[in-house]
Scaffold this active site. Structure first.
Site, PDB file in Angstrom:
ATOM      1  N   HIS A  42      -0.201   0.246  61.776  1.00 32.17           N
ATOM      2  CA  HIS A  42      -0.043  -1.128  61.997  1.00 32.17           C
ATOM      3  C   HIS A  42      -1.548  -1.879  62.217  1.00 32.17           C
ATOM      4  CE1 HIS A  42       3.312   0.868  64.627  1.00 32.17           C
ATOM      5  NE2 HIS A  42       3.749  -0.347  64.356  1.00 32.17           N
ATOM      6  N   ASP A  50      -3.455  -0.981  65.008  1.00 31.60           N
ATOM      7  CA  ASP A  50      -3.964   0.482  65.237  1.00 31.60           C
ATOM      8  C   ASP A  50      -5.523   0.505  64.885  1.00 31.60           C
ATOM      9  OD1 ASP A  50      -1.061   0.702  66.067  1.00 31.60           O
ATOM     10  OD2 ASP A  50      -0.825   1.551  64.074  1.00 31.60           O
TER      11      ASP A  50
HETATM   12  C1  XUL Z   1       9.130   1.957  67.241  1.00 33.64           C
HETATM   13  C2  XUL Z   1       8.925   2.385  66.012  1.00 33.64           C
HETATM   14  C3  XUL Z   1       7.789   1.651  65.023  1.00 33.64           C
HETATM   15  C4  XUL Z   1       7.916   1.501  63.616  1.00 33.64           C
HETATM   16  C5  XUL Z   1       6.690   0.797  62.913  1.00 33.64           C
HETATM   17  O1  XUL Z   1      10.118   2.563  67.857  1.00 33.64           O
HETATM   18  O2  XUL Z   1       9.540   3.106  65.287  1.00 33.64           O
HETATM   19  O3  XUL Z   1       6.579   2.352  65.190  1.00 33.64           O
HETATM   20  O4  XUL Z   1       7.769   2.639  62.913  1.00 33.64           O
HETATM   21  O5  XUL Z   1       6.288  -0.638  63.630  1.00 33.64           O
END
Ligand code: XUL
Ligand code: CO
Length: 435
Positions: free
Chosen positions: A101, A104
């Site tokens: 993300h 991150d």
């Molecule tokens: C949350 C989840 C996230 C997504 C990406 O439950 O799975 O980490 O994979 O935003």
């Protein structure tokens, strides 16, 4: 110069099923050929930046337990150190991919212009590290659920200025993903849902989310991004009710907003469980619609009812997941992302490595069992046998007739079908032979 974070840990090797070395692969042998393809190319493992490097070990009752040299994560110098150490882990594991993300990989600056600048800076830095190491980006995504601005949703927020911030954020993350050669772009709607209907215009929110996703697809084509756009179903947590509840709900949503040919699904084991499904159910539903994209591999604690994001450790569960993935033809742009974190007490660098080694090994073991079942053909034969009645011309033509015609025939022939065994235990015993 290595950072020293993983000092004393050597690059992980395949040592075979009898190895007693806790930091060796017993089943994951990247070059082993399974059904005509290298194991690495089947599984397409990715390390998740958020769980391994951004999560600090807090829980609702206590703060961080991990002490990492890249904390506090509010500065670009430490963001670069975090990237250095992430690539040290990638080199130890040898997995082909990673995922992130925006939040991150860059510090949160509180305004869009600074978030964009730091994202662009770290994207270039990560790009250089990718060149040097050969590790690739499976997918990028935007974190539109942690900062308080997102508390009432991103594209479904009642405030149009938050919708705008979300659009700008996703554009920046798609640009970064494209620049790094990402093979997919993911949207998980963490707060795209609601806490109470009393303050929610559900229809307006769904329409905004449908239009937002269309803008994402329009932009993808505009910049020539060749990867796949994926949405990730989850029924709740953090929202009480999330619009992308499960695979079937997402498929209905994508069809309603004309996106069925453009968007596929990223399915997660723990999310399937929260939705009251098995992982293989979600995979089979997506595959039946040609919308199976990628998977987030993990498991939940089965007693707690939370999304605990633990590393997988159950071969039969994983084997059935890969069985239905192989049946659907395997991954194309997708892969196996470890959306999993070590436990709060697992504070050592070694824990982080061991968690991935074990997860990769379980998946490899599951893949081998799945391939053996496909090769043996027992489940496929049992299915053909169970549905064989439908291969007669009379049965097939029934689907083109009508209730009146069928009813007349049932009366005329005085049919009275004899129930047949579903053979569930026999099939379960069969599956266990391969574990
Ligand atoms: C949350 C989840 C996230 C997504 C990406 O439950 O799975 O980490 O994979 O935003
Ligand atoms: Co996930």
């Amino acid at each position: 110069m290595p950072s020293g974070f993983f000092d004393g840990i050597e690059q992980i090797q395949f040592e075979g099923a009898d190895s007693k070395n806790p930091l060796a692969f017993r089943h994951y042998n990247p070059d082993e050929i399974i059904m005509g393809k290298r194991m690495e190319d089947h599984l397409r493992f990715a390390v998740a930046w958020w769980h391994s490097f951004a999560w600090e070990g807090g829980d609702p009752f206590g703060g961080p337990t991990f002490e990492r040299p890249w904390y506090p994560q509010d500065d670009m110098g430490r963001a670069r150190l975090k990237a250095d150490i992430a690539f040290e882990l990638f080199d130890l594991l040898g997995q082909p991919f990673f995922c992130w993300h925006d939040a991150d990989i860059r510090p949160e600056q509180g305004n869009f212009a600074d978030n964009l600048r730091t994202l662009e800076e770290i994207t270039d830095y990560i790009g250089e590290k990718m060149q040097a190491s050969g590790t690739k980006l499976l997918w990028g995504t935007a974190n539109m659920f942690s900062h308080r601005r997102w508390m009432a949703g991103a594209s479904t927020n009642p405030d149009p200025e938050v919708f705008a911030f979300a659009a700008a954020t996703v554009k920046s993350c798609m640009d970064a993903t494209h620049k790094l050669g990402g093979e997919n772009y993911v949207l998980w709607g963490g707060r795209e849902g609601y806490e109470t209907l009393l303050n929610t215009d559900l229809k307006a929110e769904l329409d905004h989310m449908g239009r937002f996703l269309n803008m994402v697809v329009e932009y993808k084509h505009k910049i020539g991004f060749k990867g796949t756009i994926l949405v990730e179903p989850k029924p709740q947590e953090p929202s009480k009710h999330q619009y992308d509840y499960d695979a079937a709900t997402c498929i209905g949503f994508l069809r309603k907003y004309g996106l069925e040919g453009e968007v596929k699904l990223n399915l997660e084991q723990g999310h399937a469980i929260l939705a009251g499904h098995s992982f293989e159910h979600e995979i089979a539903v997506a595959a039946a619609e040609g919308m199976l994209g990628s998977i987030d591999m993990n498991r939940n604690d089965y007693q707690s009812g939370w999304d605990t994001d633990q590393f997988p450790n159950n071969t039969p569960e994983v084997a059935l997941a890969y069985y239905y993935i192989l049946k659907a033809g395997g991954f194309t742009t997708g892969g196996t992302n470890f959306d999993a974190k070590v436990r709060r007490q697992s504070i050592d660098a070694e824990d982080l490595v061991a968690a991935h080694v074990g997860g990769m090994d379980i998946c490899a073991r599951g893949l081998k069992a799945a391939a053996a079942m496909i090769d043996d053909g027992g489940l496929e034969d049992a299915l053909s046998e169970r549905y064989s009645g439908w291969s007669t011309p009379d049965a097939a033509s029934m689907l083109d007739s009508s209730l009146e015609e069928i009813s007349a025939r049932v009366l005329r022939e005085n049919t009275n079908p004899e129930p047949q065994s579903g053979r569930q235990e026999i099939l379960e015993n069969y599956v266990n032979r391969f574990m």
